[in-house]
Design a protein around this motif. Structure first.
Motif, short mmCIF file in Angstrom:
data_model
loop_
_atom_site.label_atom_id
_atom_site.label_comp_id
_atom_site.label_asym_id
_atom_site.label_seq_id
_atom_site.Cartn_x
_atom_site.Cartn_y
_atom_site.Cartn_z
N ASP A 93 0.80 -1.23 0.00
CA ASP A 93 0.00 0.00 0.00
C ASP A 93 0.83 1.27 0.00
OD1 ASP A 93 -2.40 -1.57 0.24
OD2 ASP A 93 -1.85 -1.88 2.35
N ALA A 94 2.16 1.15 0.02
CA ALA A 94 3.02 2.34 0.02
C ALA A 94 2.80 3.13 -1.27
CB ALA A 94 4.49 1.92 0.13
N PRO A 95 2.81 4.46 -1.20
CA PRO A 95 2.50 5.29 -2.37
C PRO A 95 3.69 5.45 -3.31
CG PRO A 95 2.93 6.69 -0.50
CD PRO A 95 3.00 5.28 0.01
N THR A 96 4.20 4.33 -3.79
CA THR A 96 5.37 4.35 -4.68
C THR A 96 5.05 3.85 -6.08
OG1 THR A 96 5.99 2.10 -4.08
CG2 THR A 96 6.87 3.89 -2.70
N GLY A 97 3.91 3.21 -6.24
CA GLY A 97 3.60 2.57 -7.50
C GLY A 97 4.06 1.13 -7.55
N SER A 98 4.96 0.75 -6.62
CA SER A 98 5.46 -0.63 -6.60
C SER A 98 5.55 -1.16 -5.18
CB SER A 98 6.85 -0.69 -7.26
OG SER A 98 7.76 0.17 -6.61
N GLY A 99 4.90 -0.51 -4.22
CA GLY A 99 4.97 -0.97 -2.84
C GLY A 99 6.33 -0.63 -2.23
N PHE A 100 6.59 -1.22 -1.06
CA PHE A 100 7.84 -0.95 -0.35
C PHE A 100 8.27 -2.20 0.39
CE2 PHE A 100 10.74 0.67 2.81
CZ PHE A 100 11.34 1.77 2.22
N TRP A 101 9.53 -2.62 0.14
CA TRP A 101 10.11 -3.79 0.82
C TRP A 101 10.82 -3.31 2.08
CZ3 TRP A 101 8.83 -8.55 -0.82
CH2 TRP A 101 8.32 -8.66 -2.11
N HIS A 102 10.37 -3.79 3.23
CA HIS A 102 10.91 -3.37 4.52
C HIS A 102 12.01 -4.28 5.06
CE1 HIS A 102 8.08 -0.11 5.81
NE2 HIS A 102 7.36 -0.65 4.83
N LEU A 154 24.19 -14.40 -4.23
CA LEU A 154 23.86 -13.04 -4.63
C LEU A 154 24.97 -12.09 -4.22
CD1 LEU A 154 20.14 -12.90 -3.44
CD2 LEU A 154 21.01 -13.55 -5.69
N PRO A 155 25.14 -10.98 -4.94
CA PRO A 155 26.15 -9.98 -4.55
C PRO A 155 25.75 -9.27 -3.27
CG PRO A 155 24.81 -9.15 -6.35
CD PRO A 155 24.43 -10.59 -6.17
N GLN A 156 26.72 -8.77 -2.55
CA GLN A 156 26.46 -8.01 -1.34
C GLN A 156 25.61 -6.79 -1.67
OE1 GLN A 156 29.97 -6.79 0.72
NE2 GLN A 156 28.88 -5.95 2.47
N GLY A 157 24.62 -6.53 -0.83
CA GLY A 157 23.75 -5.38 -1.07
C GLY A 157 22.72 -5.61 -2.14
N ALA A 158 22.38 -6.87 -2.41
CA ALA A 158 21.37 -7.18 -3.44
C ALA A 158 20.06 -6.46 -3.13
CB ALA A 158 21.15 -8.68 -3.51
N SER A 159 19.43 -5.96 -4.17
CA SER A 159 18.16 -5.24 -4.01
C SER A 159 17.01 -6.23 -3.84
CB SER A 159 17.89 -4.38 -5.25
OG SER A 159 17.61 -5.22 -6.36
N PRO A 160 15.86 -5.78 -3.33
CA PRO A 160 14.71 -6.66 -3.22
C PRO A 160 14.31 -7.29 -4.56
CG PRO A 160 14.34 -4.70 -1.91
CD PRO A 160 15.62 -4.47 -2.69
N ALA A 161 14.36 -6.50 -5.64
CA ALA A 161 13.99 -7.04 -6.95
C ALA A 161 14.95 -8.14 -7.39
CB ALA A 161 13.97 -5.92 -8.00
N PHE A 162 16.23 -7.96 -7.10
CA PHE A 162 17.23 -8.95 -7.50
C PHE A 162 17.03 -10.25 -6.73
CE2 PHE A 162 21.50 -10.79 -7.84
CZ PHE A 162 21.71 -10.66 -9.19
#
Length: 207
Positions: free
Chosen positions: A102-111, A178-186
């Motif tokens: 529901d975050a107002p980002t258009g793609s939600g928010f990974w916490h 995975l590489p260090q600091g991988a993003s939620p999408a990755f």
């Protein structure tokens, strides 16, 4: 006409290939290689896998302890404890995610995303999302959507209806390289095809 049609197909294939996400390098840049990702199964259910928390019940309200401590929010930014059971046969590791659709980002928010939790683990203690304290050996904190590794607490805009905070546990048939600091999408791309089961619980929070 035939040659022209073949040319259109070839051009379309090149355009689709260009849309495939490039794999991140170890320094967080974009490498030349493409992701080699297995496609997800047609359906991945929970089976006997269950997830619970001592800090909230499924469908209940997230406590102030799990709320963020910036941007007008006055919580303590502590990740909740989580316990699980019923892993399917063949489980090698777990991934835990926390997502606000529901975050107002258009793609939600990974916490919060933690991957490579060993198959022998059955819980994470409260606060495990802060700097890795209390994480089982081998478990890794990925970056949240705020760009930092670990847990970042709920902090929806004032006046919004209560947001959903969905905690999902995946049982995987492998560990993730995975590489260090991988993003939620990755991390998400690399979950595809490796999940044996998944289960979720949801807490709500608004201000």
């Amino acid at each position: 006409m035939k040659k022209g049609f073949q040319g259109v197909l070839a051009l379309g294939g090149l355009m689709l290939a260009g849309c495939a996400p490039a794999q991140m390098g170890s320094m967080g840049g974009m490498g030349a290689g493409r992701l080699d990702v297995a496609q997800p199964a047609t359906s991945v259910g929970a089976g006997s896998l269950t997830l619970s928390s001592a800090q909230f019940v499924n469908g209940g309200t997230l406590g102030q302890e799990q709320v963020g401590s910036g941007n007008g929010c006055t919580g303590q930014n502590v990740s909740p404890s989580l316990s699980w059971s019923g892993a399917p046969a063949g489980t090698v590791s777990y991934v835990l995610t926390t997502y606000d659709p529901d975050a107002p980002t258009g793609s939600g928010f990974w916490h919060w995303i933690t991957y490579n939790i060993p198959a022998s683990a059955t819980s994470l203690p409260k606060g495990a999302g802060a700097g890795g304290a209390g994480l089982p050996a081998g478990a890794v904190l990925a970056n949240n959507d705020g760009g930092t590794p670990g847990y970042t607490g709920a902090c929806p805009p004032p006046g919004d209806k209560p947001h959903r905070y969905i905690f999902t546990l995946y049982a995987l048939n492998k560990t993730l390289a995975l590489p260090q600091g991988a993003s939620p999408a990755f991390v998400g791309f690399n979950l595809n095809g490796a999940a044996l089961a998944k289960t979720s619980i949801t807490a709500f929070y608004g201000r």
